[in-house]
Structures are given as structure tokens and as C-alpha cells.
Design a protein around this motif. Sequence first.
Motif: not given
Length: 443
Positions: A110-117, A199-204, A233-239, A261-269
Motif C-alpha cells: 500500500a505504501r509503495q503504491y502511493f509512492v509509485e503514483v 494523508q490516509v493510505m489504507a483502512f484495514v 477519499y482514495g484510500v485502499l481497503l485491505i481486508l 471487493s477489497p483492493d488488497i486481501c490477506t489469506i493464510a491459515k
Amino acid sequence: MSHVFPRNSKKLPPIGVKGAGVYLYDESGKAYFDGSGGAAVSCLGHGDPEIIDAIKTQLDSMAFAHTGFLGSEPAEALAELLVKHAPEGLEHVYFVSGGSEAVEAALKLARQYFVEVGQPQRTKIIARKQSYHGNTLGALAVGGNEWRRAQFAPLLIDVSHIDPCYEYREKQEGESLFDFGQRMANQLEEEILRLGEDQVMAFVAEPVVGATMGAVPSVEGYFKRIREICDKYGVLLILDEVMCGMGRTGTMFAAEQEGISPDICTIAKGLGAGYQPIGAMMCSSTIYDAIKQGTGFFQHGHTYVGHPTACAAGLAVVQKLRSGIVQQVANKGAALQNMLHQSLSSNPYVGDIRGRGLFVGVEFVRDRETKAPLDPAFKFNARLKQAAFQSGLICYPMGGTIDGKNGDHVLLAPPFVSELHQLEDAVGILSDAVANVMSDLGM
């Protein structure tokens, strides 16, 4: 004397020697029903021959290759399968070794995305109180459980936390479920404006809060409003679906039931079902293309990223989940909740029974009318864990449900392959353990 550094150096667990179906066995031969799947991991039980064969086959061909030099067929196949069944827009997969690593990767992407854009001023993260996102420092900072954070607080980055969508305790009298959800979701907009809308990059957030609150789902409309606010507000949604994903709530991804749909999703377990350590971070093509068209290099990585043997296990797990097993989870989960209601709802110290699919929580209280919590000094959750374990049930009780200090709950996340009679037996053991602990406490 053991030289293993255990979770609790004052109390060593028995040695496990065998797993078969929904049971684990210790060195004395005692059987334990795996009622929490460890920590919502063993969704397919233990000793599955097809998954084990897939691992052996991969070991025979190529056990490991560093992704700085070679990719692997299992990683390619697993990524394709995950994207095929993921919420719309999630089209790229970054494999890691577990949930905390997946969350760290999501935050850094998420951080690198906003640096890149060209928006490097976006550095703020918003999450929710009483959430859990992992134990590495970045994930711990995002998590909202004060007990877990306390001693490491000087090392943590600054993250804002809003209230969770906690119907049992936060819904006001006379308030509709929809209005309650909108009110809680609107806290996100208020916090974005307080921090600065650029200023906000993501909501988790976890779609269903697991370990720290005990299977607390959102109400209908909550996450749709969250998605609207993030888009505005252009904030990434991380689920974070590390615990509640991979079929645990009755659909492959918990977000499916929220209609977003989220912008980023984490899975494991459940992705590896315990057969191999594996997790993943999935992202949209918008984010991936920003990296590809910019520096082309995600400034992140671990030695075991995309581990071929782990990916082979994950591929076998997901193929099995897609064979019809996930479709049974909702019905089995409804049956489990019904059993819990029949067994525990008359207990005056049981405040709430909740969850989705085979992801169910029971919250305990001192007074059902006022919802006052039990005295933390009782250590009710620890006593319950021990009593259930002695009777052959592995479950997941925790304290600090409300604010990191007060509140007790138990989380159940049994294997998807559990039979109804096995679930019924587990509920019986849990009910007896609850009654015995309360009796010991003079309640």
C-alpha cells in the motif's frame, strides 16, 4: 528437559504424536477433538492422504527454489485458482509463509503504491479497536488489542483505531441494524477527515473479527459503506481474511458475503490447512500495474516467498475446498450455533452466541441484563481452556474481548469435515466445562 522455547515456559503442553480426521492424539494415546482447528487452521482435518501425496510428489521433483532465480508450477497454478475464485478485481498473488507476513506485505505494498503514483504524503493507516492482524511489529501496530500491544508500544508505528462493528455491545436501543452499521462505518470518514483526506493510505479490517473478539461479524451494509468511503477519499481497503477466509464463513472469501471487493486481501491459515506454512497477499491490477509501470520492483521479500512445496499443499487444499466442502460449511455452522443455543442459552452467564459458518463465538458475562463482564481476576477463559482440554476438546478461549482487559469468550472453528455428531459431542464437552468452571468459581 526440553530445549524448545514454548509459548508458556511455566506450563508445557503434552507431546502430540498423531493426527487423524478431526482428532489429535498425545503421547499417552488420549484423543482431542480439534474444535478450533488449532487457530482456525486445520479446516480439512488431519492426515488427508490427497494433500499429503501432493506434498510428497512436489518434494520428489523440486522441494525449494528461491523466487529470485526460479518460479514454480505449483505457485502458478495456485495463483490462477485463487484469482479465479476471488472477489472481482483481485488478480495478483504474492505468496508468503503465514498471516503476519501477509499483512506486512499488504502494508508495504500500500505504501509503495502511493509512492509509485506520486502521492508519497499518504502515510496514515486506520484500523479498528479490538482487531488482530498478526504479531510482527507492523501487523501488531495495526491490530487494536491493547493487551497484545502494551509492552511493545514504544516500537510500534502510529495507527488510528476506530470502533469495531460490535452489534452485541455497540448497537443502541431502538437503532436498526442498518443504521447501526452506517453509524459505525461513518467513523472511518470522520477519522479520514481528522487526519487529512490526502494523508490516509489504507483502512484495514477483518470481515469477521476472530481471535480478539470471538467471531464477530459486521451487520448488513457496513462494509458497503466502508467501500464507498474508501473510494471517495482514495484510500485502499485491505481486508484481513487470514482467519475468516478460505471457506471458514461459508464462502471461499468472507468478503463475498459483504458484496464488495477489497483492493488488497490477506489469506493464510486455511490456505494450507496446517499441512504446510503458507499465506498470501492478493491485490488488484491497479496496484500491481502501478508497480510494474513504475520501478517494476516490489521492495519486499522473504526467503520462502512462493515456496514450491507449500504452494503444492495450498493447491491441493484449495482444489479440495472447491470440490463441494465449502458449500457444506454454512449448514454445519447453523447446526453448530443451534446446538450451542440449546446447550448454553439457559446459562445466565452466557451473553451472546454469534458467528458465520464454522466460525462461532460465545461471550460470557457476569450479568446478562447489563452485559457486565466477568471479573478478569477470575481468569475464566484460561480455566475454561484447561477444563475443556482435560475433557478432550481443543477450543480457543480468550480474555479482553471488550477492551483488551475485560470480557471473556470462546472461539470454535472446527474442521469443515466434522460430522454433526462430532460437533454435538464437542458442544457437550464445552457445556460441561463451562458449568464446572463456574461451579469452581462459586457462580
